[in-house]
Motif scaffolding. Structure first.
Motif, PDB file in Angstrom:
ATOM      1  N   ALA A   1       0.734  -1.100  -0.140  1.00 23.37           N
ATOM      2  CA  ALA A   1       0.119   0.016  -0.122  1.00 23.37           C
ATOM      3  C   ALA A   1       0.840   1.118  -0.130  1.00 23.37           C
ATOM      4  CB  ALA A   1      -0.935  -0.084   1.305  1.00 23.37           C
ATOM      5  N   SER A   2       1.927   1.158   0.645  1.00 24.57           N
ATOM      6  CA  SER A   2       2.875   2.306   0.548  1.00 24.57           C
ATOM      7  C   SER A   2       3.535   2.579  -0.563  1.00 24.57           C
ATOM      8  CB  SER A   2       4.091   2.114   1.794  1.00 24.57           C
ATOM      9  OG  SER A   2       4.970   1.076   1.449  1.00 24.57           O
ATOM     10  N   ARG A   3       3.474   1.741  -1.368  1.00 26.01           N
ATOM     11  CA  ARG A   3       4.178   1.986  -2.875  1.00 26.01           C
ATOM     12  C   ARG A   3       3.049   2.610  -3.654  1.00 26.01           C
ATOM     13  NH1 ARG A   3       6.812  -2.943  -1.588  1.00 26.01           N
ATOM     14  NH2 ARG A   3       5.303  -4.198  -2.622  1.00 26.01           N
ATOM     15  N   ILE A   4       1.956   2.524  -3.465  1.00 25.76           N
ATOM     16  CA  ILE A   4       0.863   3.195  -4.399  1.00 25.76           C
ATOM     17  C   ILE A   4       0.956   4.582  -4.199  1.00 25.76           C
ATOM     18  CG2 ILE A   4      -1.541   3.159  -4.949  1.00 25.76           C
ATOM     19  CD1 ILE A   4      -1.744   0.046  -3.797  1.00 25.76           C
ATOM     20  N   ILE A   5       0.959   5.493  -5.055  1.00 30.26           N
ATOM     21  CA  ILE A   5       1.221   6.776  -5.006  1.00 30.26           C
ATOM     22  C   ILE A   5      -0.078   7.519  -5.767  1.00 30.26           C
ATOM     23  CG2 ILE A   5       3.464   6.955  -4.916  1.00 30.26           C
ATOM     24  CD1 ILE A   5       3.711   7.660  -7.828  1.00 30.26           C
ATOM     25  N   ALA A   6      -0.958   6.831  -6.452  1.00 28.80           N
ATOM     26  CA  ALA A   6      -2.100   7.549  -7.027  1.00 28.80           C
ATOM     27  C   ALA A   6      -3.018   6.334  -7.655  1.00 28.80           C
ATOM     28  CB  ALA A   6      -1.670   8.214  -8.369  1.00 28.80           C
ATOM     29  N   HIS A   7      -4.259   6.822  -7.396  1.00 30.41           N
ATOM     30  CA  HIS A   7      -5.276   5.951  -7.919  1.00 30.41           C
ATOM     31  C   HIS A   7      -6.379   6.811  -8.801  1.00 30.41           C
ATOM     32  CE1 HIS A   7      -8.672   2.582  -8.044  1.00 30.41           C
ATOM     33  NE2 HIS A   7      -9.560   3.679  -7.955  1.00 30.41           N
ATOM     34  N   PHE A   8      -6.472   6.279  -9.832  1.00 27.68           N
ATOM     35  CA  PHE A   8      -7.462   6.964 -11.092  1.00 27.68           C
ATOM     36  C   PHE A   8      -8.638   5.925 -11.404  1.00 27.68           C
ATOM     37  CE2 PHE A   8      -2.936   8.474 -11.623  1.00 27.68           C
ATOM     38  CZ  PHE A   8      -3.280   9.891 -12.223  1.00 27.68           C
TER      39      PHE A   8
ATOM     40  N   LEU B   1      -2.634  14.912  -5.983  1.00 25.92           N
ATOM     41  CA  LEU B   1      -1.913  14.507  -7.216  1.00 25.92           C
ATOM     42  C   LEU B   1      -2.851  14.084  -8.444  1.00 25.92           C
ATOM     43  CD1 LEU B   1       0.852  13.979  -8.659  1.00 25.92           C
ATOM     44  CD2 LEU B   1       0.776  11.806  -7.756  1.00 25.92           C
ATOM     45  N   VAL B   2      -3.623  13.509  -8.414  1.00 24.98           N
ATOM     46  CA  VAL B   2      -4.450  12.807  -9.362  1.00 24.98           C
ATOM     47  C   VAL B   2      -5.328  13.858 -10.167  1.00 24.98           C
ATOM     48  CG1 VAL B   2      -6.362  11.455 -10.199  1.00 24.98           C
ATOM     49  CG2 VAL B   2      -4.667  10.706  -8.349  1.00 24.98           C
ATOM     50  N   THR B   3      -5.803  14.984  -9.190  1.00 24.93           N
ATOM     51  CA  THR B   3      -6.631  15.911  -9.839  1.00 24.93           C
ATOM     52  C   THR B   3      -5.637  17.011 -10.520  1.00 24.93           C
ATOM     53  OG1 THR B   3      -6.770  17.129  -7.606  1.00 24.93           O
ATOM     54  CG2 THR B   3      -8.555  15.526  -8.149  1.00 24.93           C
ATOM     55  N   ASP B   4      -4.449  17.359  -9.670  1.00 24.82           N
ATOM     56  CA  ASP B   4      -3.509  18.210 -10.575  1.00 24.82           C
ATOM     57  C   ASP B   4      -3.156  17.725 -11.883  1.00 24.82           C
ATOM     58  OD1 ASP B   4      -3.615  19.740  -7.929  1.00 24.82           O
ATOM     59  OD2 ASP B   4      -1.660  19.155  -7.420  1.00 24.82           O
ATOM     60  N   LEU B   5      -2.882  16.452 -11.930  1.00 22.90           N
ATOM     61  CA  LEU B   5      -2.370  15.941 -13.336  1.00 22.90           C
ATOM     62  C   LEU B   5      -3.617  15.734 -14.252  1.00 22.90           C
ATOM     63  CD1 LEU B   5      -0.112  13.045 -12.177  1.00 22.90           C
ATOM     64  CD2 LEU B   5       0.638  15.058 -13.147  1.00 22.90           C
ATOM     65  N   GLY B   6      -4.748  15.623 -13.751  1.00 23.52           N
ATOM     66  CA  GLY B   6      -6.089  15.688 -14.764  1.00 23.52           C
ATOM     67  C   GLY B   6      -6.471  16.971 -15.280  1.00 23.52           C
ATOM     68  N   ALA B   7      -6.189  17.919 -14.415  1.00 23.51           N
ATOM     69  CA  ALA B   7      -6.544  19.255 -14.656  1.00 23.51           C
ATOM     70  C   ALA B   7      -5.435  19.805 -15.734  1.00 23.51           C
ATOM     71  CB  ALA B   7      -6.623  20.358 -13.378  1.00 23.51           C
ATOM     72  N   THR B   8      -4.424  19.442 -15.450  1.00 22.10           N
ATOM     73  CA  THR B   8      -3.084  20.137 -16.190  1.00 22.10           C
ATOM     74  C   THR B   8      -3.280  19.295 -17.760  1.00 22.10           C
ATOM     75  OG1 THR B   8      -1.905  20.294 -14.196  1.00 22.10           O
ATOM     76  CG2 THR B   8      -0.859  20.442 -16.573  1.00 22.10           C
ATOM     77  N   VAL B   9      -3.279  17.933 -17.615  1.00 26.11           N
ATOM     78  CA  VAL B   9      -3.523  17.474 -18.865  1.00 26.11           C
ATOM     79  C   VAL B   9      -4.742  17.779 -19.830  1.00 26.11           C
ATOM     80  CG1 VAL B   9      -3.912  15.197 -20.150  1.00 26.11           C
ATOM     81  CG2 VAL B   9      -1.967  15.408 -18.347  1.00 26.11           C
TER      82      VAL B   9
ATOM     83  N   ILE C   1       3.319  10.319 -14.602  1.00 26.19           N
ATOM     84  CA  ILE C   1       3.746   9.465 -13.560  1.00 26.19           C
ATOM     85  C   ILE C   1       4.898   8.317 -13.787  1.00 26.19           C
ATOM     86  CG2 ILE C   1       3.573   8.189 -11.432  1.00 26.19           C
ATOM     87  CD1 ILE C   1       0.644   9.510 -11.093  1.00 26.19           C
ATOM     88  N   VAL C   2       4.309   7.620 -14.860  1.00 29.03           N
ATOM     89  CA  VAL C   2       5.092   6.230 -15.096  1.00 29.03           C
ATOM     90  C   VAL C   2       6.067   6.355 -16.378  1.00 29.03           C
ATOM     91  CG1 VAL C   2       2.989   5.031 -14.394  1.00 29.03           C
ATOM     92  CG2 VAL C   2       3.280   5.548 -16.963  1.00 29.03           C
ATOM     93  N   ARG C   3       6.326   7.351 -17.107  1.00 26.01           N
ATOM     94  CA  ARG C   3       7.198   7.781 -18.091  1.00 26.01           C
ATOM     95  C   ARG C   3       8.512   7.487 -17.430  1.00 26.01           C
ATOM     96  NH1 ARG C   3       9.217  12.748 -18.586  1.00 26.01           N
ATOM     97  NH2 ARG C   3       7.934  14.468 -17.579  1.00 26.01           N
ATOM     98  N   PRO C   4       9.691   7.065 -18.085  1.00 20.34           N
ATOM     99  CA  PRO C   4      11.125   7.008 -17.759  1.00 20.34           C
ATOM    100  C   PRO C   4      11.403   8.480 -17.947  1.00 20.34           C
ATOM    101  CG  PRO C   4      10.497   5.139 -18.989  1.00 20.34           C
ATOM    102  CD  PRO C   4       9.157   5.899 -19.048  1.00 20.34           C
ATOM    103  N   GLY C   5      12.192   9.002 -16.958  1.00 18.11           N
ATOM    104  CA  GLY C   5      12.675  10.066 -16.767  1.00 18.11           C
ATOM    105  C   GLY C   5      12.378  10.988 -15.828  1.00 18.11           C
ATOM    106  N   PRO C   6      12.446  12.421 -16.112  1.00 16.36           N
ATOM    107  CA  PRO C   6      12.367  13.275 -14.915  1.00 16.36           C
ATOM    108  C   PRO C   6      10.883  13.154 -14.220  1.00 16.36           C
ATOM    109  CG  PRO C   6      13.026  14.412 -16.768  1.00 16.36           C
ATOM    110  CD  PRO C   6      12.669  12.904 -17.407  1.00 16.36           C
ATOM    111  N   ASN C   7      10.805  13.604 -13.195  1.00 16.90           N
ATOM    112  CA  ASN C   7       9.701  13.444 -12.375  1.00 16.90           C
ATOM    113  C   ASN C   7       8.370  14.604 -13.122  1.00 16.90           C
ATOM    114  OD1 ASN C   7      10.554  12.081 -10.349  1.00 16.90           O
ATOM    115  ND2 ASN C   7      11.012  14.102  -9.053  1.00 16.90           N
ATOM    116  N   TYR C   8       7.145  14.041 -12.763  1.00 19.25           N
ATOM    117  CA  TYR C   8       6.095  14.835 -13.423  1.00 19.25           C
ATOM    118  C   TYR C   8       5.902  16.264 -12.989  1.00 19.25           C
ATOM    119  CZ  TYR C   8       4.752  12.530  -8.892  1.00 19.25           C
ATOM    120  OH  TYR C   8       4.751  12.281  -7.524  1.00 19.25           O
ATOM    121  N   ASN C   9       5.083  16.784 -13.725  1.00 25.82           N
ATOM    122  CA  ASN C   9       4.988  18.249 -13.699  1.00 25.82           C
ATOM    123  C   ASN C   9       4.460  18.685 -12.184  1.00 25.82           C
ATOM    124  OD1 ASN C   9       4.708  21.266 -14.244  1.00 25.82           O
ATOM    125  ND2 ASN C   9       2.309  20.628 -14.454  1.00 25.82           N
TER     126      ASN C   9
END
Length: 458
Positions: A322-329, A359-367, A436-444
């Protein structure tokens, strides 16, 4: 990353598959390049196939998928097969629950069949009663006349089911027939412990017919319920995992979910075969993309029974998992043609349990802002994002709100599905999860500004 680079990154990432060369990636990404035309809506470059999603809904909505039925098991097998065909580790997680059921229920008027199979109220008792039918409006105490030893005909609305039954029982009624106050469904109603008279629901059209007939004739009703009681049932979650690439694994996990069950007697095209179609579509897209984060695609059973499947899954997680799960869509009802009223983007909104951004709503709104227009967020439970919020995991529900008139009725059928809405919702969740899942820098880390809306879902 800057917001304007999000969609281009996703398009390029979708063109990659593990082991492909940089030259191949560059060539393949040309077909999915992001385009902009004079400030108009951008072509996302995300290869969402709305026709494929629609076909998934068509299969799942061929029959009801109530938790614990063969209809649900048929859906579970189909979903599991789709995940396995993509090469994912997949398992079916069973769990048991108690559900109220009856062996049979019937009603007649003046000895003639009602013309429809009535619905037994949840918790009602067995019984076989025959008596004069008396109309009591909505069963406010001031409307109830002499119902002692009679069967009360009640209109749904204003008061709770329990209060209505109590009010007529207090006056001596021996049975209840309640008709709906809207739509064409009779799937409603419940009684409390100790309310020991048979109670059933009928459609609004049938109820109004009896109200009209009672103006000029006496009607005798029979209500019969047999085999009523709690019975143990089995429902299922389907859990599929795309592991992170070796050597770049962050050790983190995200969940993308929907519920595969429907209400009793409902085909559930929008609720929630549409959400399942989104989960399967994203699973297919991600099957060819390298990621540095585990993605779990989960469809839950028993949502319509009280979020049973998602709670079971959440409770089965070890503390370390559970501690490894960082977002649920969560995608629930993302294709309703008639949902959303006149709100922008078909009424698409993100609901959190506490009404706070995460985090989920931040990303959803931005995308969504990058692809279409900024979608708002609100406060609502009632779906499978709730158990994960309670574990401290950022979670949000993506849904078109307010819901359509066909919600929880037999009319929630394939012809009410809007392919463009499916595509938009799936694109936004795809773009959000990819950050979140793409290799490379952290998400926005700098989301757009997006509003809170106190928007009722129904």
């Amino acid at each position: 990353m800057y917001r304007k680079s999000m969609v281009s990154l996703l398009a390029a990432g979708l063109a990659l598959s593990i082991g492909t060369s940089a030259v191949h990636a560059k060539t393949s990404s040309n077909a999915m390049a992001t385009t902009v035309s004079s400030g108009a809506k951008k072509d996302s470059g995300i290869p969402i196939n709305a026709n494929r999603m629609y076909n998934t809904i068509a299969y799942l909505s061929e029959q009801p998928r109530e938790a614990g039925t063969q209809g649900e098991w048929r859906a579970v097998q189909y979903i599991s097969k789709q995940f396995k065909a993509l090469g994912y580790e997949t398992k079916i997680q069973p769990y048991t629950f108690s559900a109220f059921e009856v062996d049979s229920v019937s009603a007649s008027i003046n000895g003639s069949d009602l013309g429809e199979v009535p619905h037994a109220f949840t918790g009602t008792v067995n019984g076989n009663v025959t008596s004069q039918l008396i109309y009591v409006g909505k069963a406010n105490p001031s409307e109830i006349g002499d119902v002692k030893g009679k069967i009360a005909l009640i209109e749904r609305g204003d008061l709770t089911f329990v209060d209505k039954v109590k009010n007529v029982m207090d006056r001596g009624a021996i049975g209840v027939i309640m008709f709906n106050n809207t739509g064409s469904s009779n799937e409603f109603g419940q009684v409390a412990s100790g309310q020991n008279i048979p109670a059933v629901g009928i459609t609004r059209a049938k109820g109004l017919e009896f109200v009209e007939r009672l103006k000029s004739e006496t009607l005798t009703a029979n209500v019969k319920v047999t085999g009523a009681g709690l019975k143990e049932k089995t429902s299922y979650n389907v859990i599929s995992s795309k592991k992170a690439m070796k050597g770049i694994d962050t050790g983190k996990t995200i969940l993308i979910g929907a519920h595969h069950d429907s209400v009793h007697g409902g085909p559930g095209a929008n609720d929630d075969a549409s959400g399942v179609s989104g989960v399967l579509e994203l699973a297919k897209i991600y099957s060819k993309i390298p990621t540095d984060t585990e993605i779990r695609f989960v469809t839950f059973g028993g949502e319509e029974k009280g979020l049973l499947g998602s709670y079971h899954y959440a409770e089965s997680l070890t503390p370390s998992d559970a501690s490894r799960i960082i977002a649920h869509f969560q995608m629930d009802m993302i294709g309703g043609r008639d949902a959303g009223a006149d709100h922008p983007l078909g009424g698409l909104i993100m609901y959190t349990i506490d009404g706070n951004k995460n985090l989920v709503t931040d990303l959803g709104a931005t995308v969504s802002s990058d692809l279409y227009e900024t979608i708002p967020y609100g406060k609502l439970g009632r779906s499978d994002h709730q158990p994960f919020h309670e574990l401290g995991i950022p979670a949000a529900l993506f849904i078109h709100s307010p819901v359509e008139p066909w919600y929880h009725t037999p009319e929630d059928t394939l012809d009410k599905i809007d392919k463009e809405k499916l595509k938009q919702a799936a694109e936004i969740v795809a773009g959000s999860t990819f950050q979140i899942v793409r290799p490379g820098p952290n998400y926005n880390q700098n989301p757009v500004d997006y509003p809170f809306e106190n928007r009722p879902v129904d």
